[in-house]
Design a protein around this motif. Structure first.
Motif, PDB file in Angstrom:
ATOM      1  N   THR A   1      52.510  40.994  -8.636  1.00 44.00           N
ATOM      2  CA  THR A   1      52.183  39.930  -9.551  1.00 44.00           C
ATOM      3  C   THR A   1      50.659  40.164 -10.292  1.00 44.00           C
ATOM      4  OG1 THR A   1      53.643  38.374  -8.433  1.00 44.00           O
ATOM      5  CG2 THR A   1      52.230  37.382  -9.897  1.00 44.00           C
ATOM      6  N   GLY A   2      49.870  40.240  -9.675  1.00 38.42           N
ATOM      7  CA  GLY A   2      48.544  40.431 -10.018  1.00 38.42           C
ATOM      8  C   GLY A   2      48.386  41.819 -10.842  1.00 38.42           C
ATOM      9  N   LEU A   3      48.879  42.909 -10.262  1.00 36.73           N
ATOM     10  CA  LEU A   3      48.957  43.958 -11.301  1.00 36.73           C
ATOM     11  C   LEU A   3      49.757  43.868 -12.590  1.00 36.73           C
ATOM     12  CD1 LEU A   3      49.164  46.705  -8.189  1.00 36.73           C
ATOM     13  CD2 LEU A   3      47.137  46.010  -9.513  1.00 36.73           C
ATOM     14  N   TRP A   4      50.749  43.299 -12.469  1.00 31.83           N
ATOM     15  CA  TRP A   4      51.655  43.334 -13.892  1.00 31.83           C
ATOM     16  C   TRP A   4      50.842  42.251 -14.707  1.00 31.83           C
ATOM     17  CZ3 TRP A   4      54.723  46.553 -15.253  1.00 31.83           C
ATOM     18  CH2 TRP A   4      55.859  47.136 -14.330  1.00 31.83           C
ATOM     19  N   THR A   5      50.266  41.222 -14.294  1.00 33.43           N
ATOM     20  CA  THR A   5      49.369  40.362 -15.005  1.00 33.43           C
ATOM     21  C   THR A   5      48.392  41.170 -15.835  1.00 33.43           C
ATOM     22  OG1 THR A   5      49.795  38.568 -13.503  1.00 33.43           O
ATOM     23  CG2 THR A   5      48.183  38.228 -15.245  1.00 33.43           C
ATOM     24  N   ALA A   6      47.600  42.165 -14.874  1.00 32.78           N
ATOM     25  CA  ALA A   6      46.468  42.867 -15.346  1.00 32.78           C
ATOM     26  C   ALA A   6      46.900  43.752 -16.364  1.00 32.78           C
ATOM     27  CB  ALA A   6      45.952  43.624 -14.054  1.00 32.78           C
TER      28      ALA A   6
END
Ligand code: FAD
Length: 461
Positions: free
Chosen positions: A38-43
């Protein structure tokens, strides 16, 4: 036999050297807490949309330490929640249908990014099979198919396979039929999360590992090394959320456990089939999930010990030997030919479960605080869609994604302990009893037991 060590997926790849931790207080445009999918796709999508944005990702351990580096490797289009509950959104059923279409498209989007970024995740889109291994399971499959048709899903989305059609693909001992959907891919979870972390850092996102966030408030994420000040702070901590002050009853950390065999012989694969690499699950109440791995093994998972008192999490994925034995029995029952390969590694992880079992993607425009998660075990593709949606919400760009019914969805909070522990353990005791009775052909009472479990848990149907 390895137990824990985060996961087989990480042991097979090797855990990379730790990235530096936060060197001291700093400022950013967007601060993301948690470096799972989730965090990496958002970034990733924020950076692609606006390369000038200063993005900081703070990770307590290392990128992919959580469920993203431990899961079953299904890139599944399955809805993380209940259609009926999402349909209470003002957009009603149309909104739900749109969310489901986006999830199906997301399977291809994940594959596209893997190719574009050179991510080696062994992704193969072979679809997914849900097998029935008893008359009661078969009845549930057929009922499920009727429900899918009532929602408008045609044979291009899901269809029934008779025993002979299933055998052409995959031989599961005792299977009487299956549902098949083409909208799923199999992959190596750690390969995906490692590749994503490399892709975002390559493009200038600052990813700090070994940096636990101790509190989140508007404009500030606090860590032992200093504060990150940013107008937007996005919490992407899924099964670990209960440890963040103020979030103890937001998401229940549900355990899921896995085993992997040694490599199977050519003879064993010949008798099993599985040449199209479909992901595989069953229709038991305490269901199993499996994949044929890229390196010729079977990785199989199930619930194990469902929940630790006080929302505790595991220690680097170590699981009790009783859970290994339980999963081993399922493996041998379904795939007798795999027995000779032995078991090589077992591990577990936590997924985030909201009280109404429906995921959310939210950004509060007043505070700049955002979060996404509660995927209830269907988070691999959903986290990509959530990440793209958060990227639009953070940049305040209205898009077809920002009006989907999970955007802004609010779930009730979980009960305090000991009700929470008793409820989850009671639920799985009922499910397992129902499964045991079903395999002994006592069907009529089992659905009552399972429905009682659903009532306790609030699991929607
Ligand atoms: C065994 C297992 C099998 C599964 N199988 C599947 C499957 O086949 N298909 C599917 O779709 N889904 C599956 N899931 C669910 C799926 O893996 C998750 O939904 C998904 O990985 C969630 O990604 P995430 O980034 O939101 O959370 P995570 O991957 O858990 O990442 C959260 C990150 O936040 C970090 N963190 C936590 N607290 C803090 C803090 N205070 N400060 C800084 N960092 C913090 C953690 O260290 C972690 O790296 C499975 C889950 C498990 C456990």
């Amino acid at each position: 036999m390895h137990n824990g060590e985060v996961s087989y997926w990480w042991r097979a790849r090797g855990i990379p050297p730790r990235r530096p931790s936060l060197p001291g207080s700093t400022e950013a445009d967007v601060c993301i807490v948690g470096a799972g999918y989730t965090g990496l796709w958002t970034a990733y999508y924020l950076n692609r949309a606006d390369p000038a944005l200063r993005i900081v990702v703070l990770e307590a351990s290392f990128a992919g330490y959580g469920a993203s580096g431990r899961n079953g490797g299904w890139v599944t289009a399955e809805l993380p929640g209940s259609r009926a509950r999402y349909a209470r959104h003002p957009r009603g059923r149309d909104g739900v249908r749109e969310l489901e279409q986006h999830l199906r498209d997301t399977v291809d989007e994940v594959a596209r990014v893997c190719t574009a970024e050179g991510i080696d995740a062994g992704l193969v889109k072979g679809g997914t099979l849900t097998v029935a291994t008893s008359a009661a399971q078969e009845a549930r499959l057929r009922h499920r198919l009727e429900q899918e048709r009532a929602w408008g899903d045609d044979a291009g989305i899901v269809r029934y396979l008779e025993r002979t059609e299933l055998d052409d693909r995959l031989h599961v001992a005792g299977a009487v039929g299956a549902l098949y959907s083409p909208h799923c891919a199999r992959m190596q979870p750690a390969g995906l999360v490692a590749g994503l972390a490399e892709a975002v850092t390559r493009s200038g996102v600052r990813l700090y590992e070994s940096t636990p966030v101790t509190s989140i408030s508007a404009g500030r994420a606090r860590t032992p090394a200093g504060d990150v000040r940013a107008p937007c702070i996005v919490r992407c901590t899924e099964g670990f959320t209960a440890d963040i002050p103020g979030q103890h009853r937001t998401l229940l950390p549900m355990n899921s456990s896995m085993i992997v065999t040694g490599p199977l012989s050519d003879k064993a694969w010949k008798s099993i089939g599985w040449d199209r690499f479909e992901t595989l699950g069953d229709e038991a109440h305490a269901y199993m999930y499996a994949q044929r791995t890229a390196d010729g093994r079977i990785a199989l998972g199930g619930r194990g010990v469902p929940y630790r008192f006080g929302s505790g999490v595991d220690h680097d994925g170590v699981i009790p030997t009783s859970t290994i034995a339980q999963l081993g029995r399922i493996l041998r029952r379904m795939f007798p030919a795999a027995t000779e390969a032995g078991l090589e590694h077992a591990w577990c992880g936590v997924l985030g479960v909201p009280r109404d079992w429906c995921a959310t993607v939210t950004l509060d425009p007043q505070t700049g605080l955002g979060w996404a998660g509660g995927y209830t075990g269907h988070g691999v593709a959903a986290s990509n869609l959530a990440g793209r949606t958060l990227a639009d919400l953070v940049r305040r760009v209205p898009s077809p994604l920002t009006t989907l019914p999970w955007v802004g969805h609010r779930s009730p909070r979980w009960e305090p302990e000991p009700a929470r522990w008793a409820g989850v353990h009671g639920l799985y005791a009922l499910y397992r009893t129902a499964d045991r009775l079903e395999s002994a052909r006592h069907t009529p009472r089992t659905s009552v037991l399972a429905r009682m479990g659903d009532l306790i848990s609030g699991i929607p149907h």
